[in-house]
Design an enzyme around this catalytic site. Structure first.
Site, PDB file in Angstrom:
ATOM      1  N   ASN A  62       3.961  90.623 171.744  1.00 37.06           N
ATOM      2  CA  ASN A  62       3.678  92.045 171.952  1.00 37.06           C
ATOM      3  C   ASN A  62       2.177  92.229 171.800  1.00 37.06           C
ATOM      4  O   ASN A  62       1.627  91.990 170.722  1.00 37.06           O
ATOM      5  CB  ASN A  62       4.408  92.914 170.924  1.00 37.06           C
ATOM      6  CG  ASN A  62       5.905  92.901 171.120  1.00 37.06           C
ATOM      7  OD1 ASN A  62       6.389  92.868 172.247  1.00 37.06           O
ATOM      8  ND2 ASN A  62       6.653  92.923 170.032  1.00 37.06           N
ATOM      9  N   GLN A 119       5.512  85.851 168.412  1.00 31.29           N
ATOM     10  CA  GLN A 119       6.622  85.610 167.499  1.00 31.29           C
ATOM     11  C   GLN A 119       7.658  84.692 168.138  1.00 31.29           C
ATOM     12  O   GLN A 119       7.717  84.565 169.365  1.00 31.29           O
ATOM     13  CB  GLN A 119       7.284  86.936 167.097  1.00 31.29           C
ATOM     14  CG  GLN A 119       6.351  87.889 166.365  1.00 31.29           C
ATOM     15  CD  GLN A 119       7.086  89.078 165.793  1.00 31.29           C
ATOM     16  OE1 GLN A 119       8.035  88.930 165.024  1.00 31.29           O
ATOM     17  NE2 GLN A 119       6.655  90.275 166.170  1.00 31.29           N
ATOM     18  N   ARG A 178       6.078 108.508 196.604  1.00 33.47           N
ATOM     19  CA  ARG A 178       5.577 109.269 195.460  1.00 33.47           C
ATOM     20  C   ARG A 178       4.185 108.803 195.020  1.00 33.47           C
ATOM     21  O   ARG A 178       3.430 109.575 194.412  1.00 33.47           O
ATOM     22  CB  ARG A 178       6.546 109.151 194.278  1.00 33.47           C
ATOM     23  CG  ARG A 178       7.795 110.009 194.427  1.00 33.47           C
ATOM     24  CD  ARG A 178       8.848 109.626 193.396  1.00 33.47           C
ATOM     25  NE  ARG A 178       8.342 109.593 192.045  1.00 33.47           N
ATOM     26  CZ  ARG A 178       8.290 110.636 191.217  1.00 33.47           C
ATOM     27  NH1 ARG A 178       8.706 111.832 191.635  1.00 33.47           N
ATOM     28  NH2 ARG A 178       7.850 110.510 189.985  1.00 33.47           N
ATOM     29  N   HIS A 198     -10.131  86.504 164.820  1.00 33.53           N
ATOM     30  CA  HIS A 198      -9.485  87.824 164.775  1.00 33.53           C
ATOM     31  C   HIS A 198      -9.796  88.648 166.014  1.00 33.53           C
ATOM     32  O   HIS A 198      -9.042  89.568 166.365  1.00 33.53           O
ATOM     33  CB  HIS A 198      -9.967  88.564 163.517  1.00 33.53           C
ATOM     34  CG  HIS A 198      -9.322  89.886 163.280  1.00 33.53           C
ATOM     35  ND1 HIS A 198      -8.038  90.028 162.806  1.00 33.53           N
ATOM     36  CD2 HIS A 198      -9.784  91.154 163.489  1.00 33.53           C
ATOM     37  CE1 HIS A 198      -7.738  91.314 162.698  1.00 33.53           C
ATOM     38  NE2 HIS A 198      -8.772  92.021 163.114  1.00 33.53           N
ATOM     39  N   HIS A 227      -1.515  87.085 168.157  1.00 37.19           N
ATOM     40  CA  HIS A 227      -0.347  86.369 167.664  1.00 37.19           C
ATOM     41  C   HIS A 227       0.885  86.703 168.485  1.00 37.19           C
ATOM     42  O   HIS A 227       0.914  87.676 169.236  1.00 37.19           O
ATOM     43  CB  HIS A 227      -0.090  86.716 166.189  1.00 37.19           C
ATOM     44  CG  HIS A 227       0.460  88.097 165.967  1.00 37.19           C
ATOM     45  ND1 HIS A 227      -0.324  89.235 166.036  1.00 37.19           N
ATOM     46  CD2 HIS A 227       1.723  88.527 165.683  1.00 37.19           C
ATOM     47  CE1 HIS A 227       0.418  90.304 165.791  1.00 37.19           C
ATOM     48  NE2 HIS A 227       1.669  89.906 165.588  1.00 37.19           N
ATOM     49  N   SER A 258       1.702  95.424 165.308  1.00 35.87           N
ATOM     50  CA  SER A 258       1.233  95.990 164.038  1.00 35.87           C
ATOM     51  C   SER A 258      -0.076  95.384 163.559  1.00 35.87           C
ATOM     52  O   SER A 258      -0.659  95.870 162.587  1.00 35.87           O
ATOM     53  CB  SER A 258       2.307  95.800 162.957  1.00 35.87           C
ATOM     54  OG  SER A 258       2.598  94.418 162.792  1.00 35.87           O
ATOM     55  N   LYS A 287       1.735 108.416 196.796  1.00 32.78           N
ATOM     56  CA  LYS A 287       0.717 109.064 197.633  1.00 32.78           C
ATOM     57  C   LYS A 287       0.388 110.475 197.160  1.00 32.78           C
ATOM     58  O   LYS A 287      -0.538 111.099 197.694  1.00 32.78           O
ATOM     59  CB  LYS A 287       1.197 109.118 199.080  1.00 32.78           C
ATOM     60  CG  LYS A 287       1.392 107.737 199.692  1.00 32.78           C
ATOM     61  CD  LYS A 287       1.892 107.842 201.134  1.00 32.78           C
ATOM     62  CE  LYS A 287       2.092 106.453 201.729  1.00 32.78           C
ATOM     63  NZ  LYS A 287       2.578 106.522 203.122  1.00 32.78           N
ATOM     64  N   CYS A 318      -5.466  86.293 159.234  1.00 32.53           N
ATOM     65  CA  CYS A 318      -6.692  85.488 159.297  1.00 32.53           C
ATOM     66  C   CYS A 318      -6.608  84.303 158.329  1.00 32.53           C
ATOM     67  O   CYS A 318      -5.929  84.370 157.299  1.00 32.53           O
ATOM     68  CB  CYS A 318      -7.903  86.355 158.970  1.00 32.53           C
ATOM     69  SG  CYS A 318      -8.516  87.332 160.358  1.00 32.53           S
ATOM     70  N   CYS A 344      -7.200  91.289 156.998  1.00 39.44           N
ATOM     71  CA  CYS A 344      -6.131  90.908 157.930  1.00 39.44           C
ATOM     72  C   CYS A 344      -5.237  89.840 157.312  1.00 39.44           C
ATOM     73  O   CYS A 344      -5.725  88.794 156.876  1.00 39.44           O
ATOM     74  CB  CYS A 344      -6.749  90.391 159.238  1.00 39.44           C
ATOM     75  SG  CYS A 344      -5.546  89.647 160.360  1.00 39.44           S
ATOM     76  N   HIS A 383      -4.771  90.948 165.346  1.00 43.92           N
ATOM     77  CA  HIS A 383      -5.044  89.504 165.369  1.00 43.92           C
ATOM     78  C   HIS A 383      -4.153  88.861 166.435  1.00 43.92           C
ATOM     79  O   HIS A 383      -2.958  89.152 166.491  1.00 43.92           O
ATOM     80  CB  HIS A 383      -4.756  88.884 164.005  1.00 43.92           C
ATOM     81  CG  HIS A 383      -5.275  87.491 163.852  1.00 43.92           C
ATOM     82  ND1 HIS A 383      -6.384  87.193 163.090  1.00 43.92           N
ATOM     83  CD2 HIS A 383      -4.857  86.317 164.383  1.00 43.92           C
ATOM     84  CE1 HIS A 383      -6.619  85.895 163.148  1.00 43.92           C
ATOM     85  NE2 HIS A 383      -5.691  85.343 163.928  1.00 43.92           N
TER      86      HIS A 383
END
Length: 348
Positions: free
Chosen positions: A155, A170, A28, A115, A168, A163, A30, A55, A52, A166
């Site tokens: 993420n 988690q 697929r 940032h 980061h 969201s 191709k 920051c 922010c 900056h």
């Protein structure tokens, strides 16, 4: 009768870490492409943004003010998905309706006070600071008697639900072991009990022998596109030494992890000359007070971009109802990433 060719013919590949399958349809890739191929818009951000909430010196939700931090900085998430002070409780209405209370600690980790930087634009020393904080937080959270697993993740990019631009990540630590690490726990434990070696140690040795999916390597870590990859440019960073978790890494190994992390993300950004979005996270041994010699530290990267800075892959239709599917093979994506310069495109 044609001879089966994995670079030409549809086939399924088995994920030894989870026990799941992915459908690969290389033919697929191709087909003619008449869609979007443009580059993404280059976003210019200031080194400091007074609006922010991540920051240095700025106020967060509830009036909490960040210190004037100069390196990597962590704090308890103001909107934590898990809470430490939770009452015990459950619902158990037969086999079909079950629920139980869950508790944990969620933290935010600001990679840099700047940032306008992301991991591939930071220096090696700055990324080493991130890895050092990962280790510190893993050890401290894991020592809590009610924490059974520490999930460190990032993420990157709005398309991945980030969201705030900056830089980061988690850290969500929970009493129970989450679904994806539990799948790997069961597969790795069964393999270790059978062979006396970690699954990823044997897998990594085979990958190094084949040298078809190796993107980058140093003395302590290897970056590769997994044989069973689902996402177009999916990658995994695996420790050469079968260490169960971050707590066992030496200073040199932490430096090696930072180097691998930075080199992979530089190649990601260079691929389409854009700030390459992804979700990434470390998988490591639970912190449930038990010995886990079966665990082998590794980091997953799941990026959605497919053909350009604006064309993404989505899990739809067959993939949501049956099983994941991909067109370009991991071998092809490996080659494209290996061909990328080690110097970030903004610096060239």
């Amino acid at each position: 009768m044609q001879t089966f060719n994995m670079e030409e013919h549809p086939h399924r590949r088995f994920n030894a870490l989870t026990g799941e399958w992915v459908l690969v349809s290389p033919h697929r890739a191709k087909r003619p492409w008449q869609g979007q191929v443009e580059k993404g818009q280059q976003e210019k951000r200031p080194g400091y943004d007074p609006k922010c909430y991540l920051c240095p010196g700025n106020e967060r939700a509830g009036g909490i003010k960040n210190p004037d931090y100069s390196g990597t900085y962590t704090f308890i998430n103001d909107f934590s998905a898990l809470l430490a002070d939770m009452p015990e409780g459950e619902e158990n209405d037969g086999e079909l309706f079950r629920a139980e209370s869950e508790k944990g600690i969620c933290k935010v980790i600001c990679f840099s006070p700047r940032h306008d930087l992301t991991i591939p634009e930071m220096s090696h020393e700055e990324v080493c600071g991130v890895v050092d904080v990962w280790q510190k937080e893993f050890c401290e959270l894991g020592e809590e008697d009610f924490i059974g697993y520490v999930q460190i993740f990032e993420n990157k990019g709005a398309v991945m639900g980030c969201s705030n631009p900056h830089p980061h990540g988690q850290i969500w630590s929970s009493r129970s072991i989450p679904v994806e690490p539990m799948k790997e726990q069961e597969r790795q434990k069964a393999y270790y009990n059978k062979h006396g070696r970690t699954l990823l140690a044997d897998y990594l040795n085979k990958e190094l022998e084949k040298d078809k999916r190796i993107i980058y390597k140093n003395d302590h870590f290897v970056v590769l596109s997994p044989y069973w990859a689902v996402w177009p440019f999916e990658a995994m960073i695996v420790s050469r030494r079968p260490v169960p978790d971050l707590s066992g890494l030496s200073e040199y190994e932490r430096s090696g992890l930072a180097d691998a992390y930075r080199q992979l993300t530089i190649r990601y950004d260079n691929l389409f000359e854009t700030s390459f979005p992804y979700s990434a996270g470390l998988h490591q041994a639970p912190t449930d007070g038990k010995q886990h010699p079966e665990w082998h530290l590794h980091m997953h990267f799941y990026p959605p971009l497919l053909r350009s800075a604006t064309v993404k892959k989505f899990m739809v239709g067959y993939e949501m109802l049956a099983n994941p599917q991909r067109d370009i093979t991991p071998e092809t994506s490996t080659q494209r990433l290996k061909e990328q310069p080690a110097l970030h495109y903004k610096s060239r």
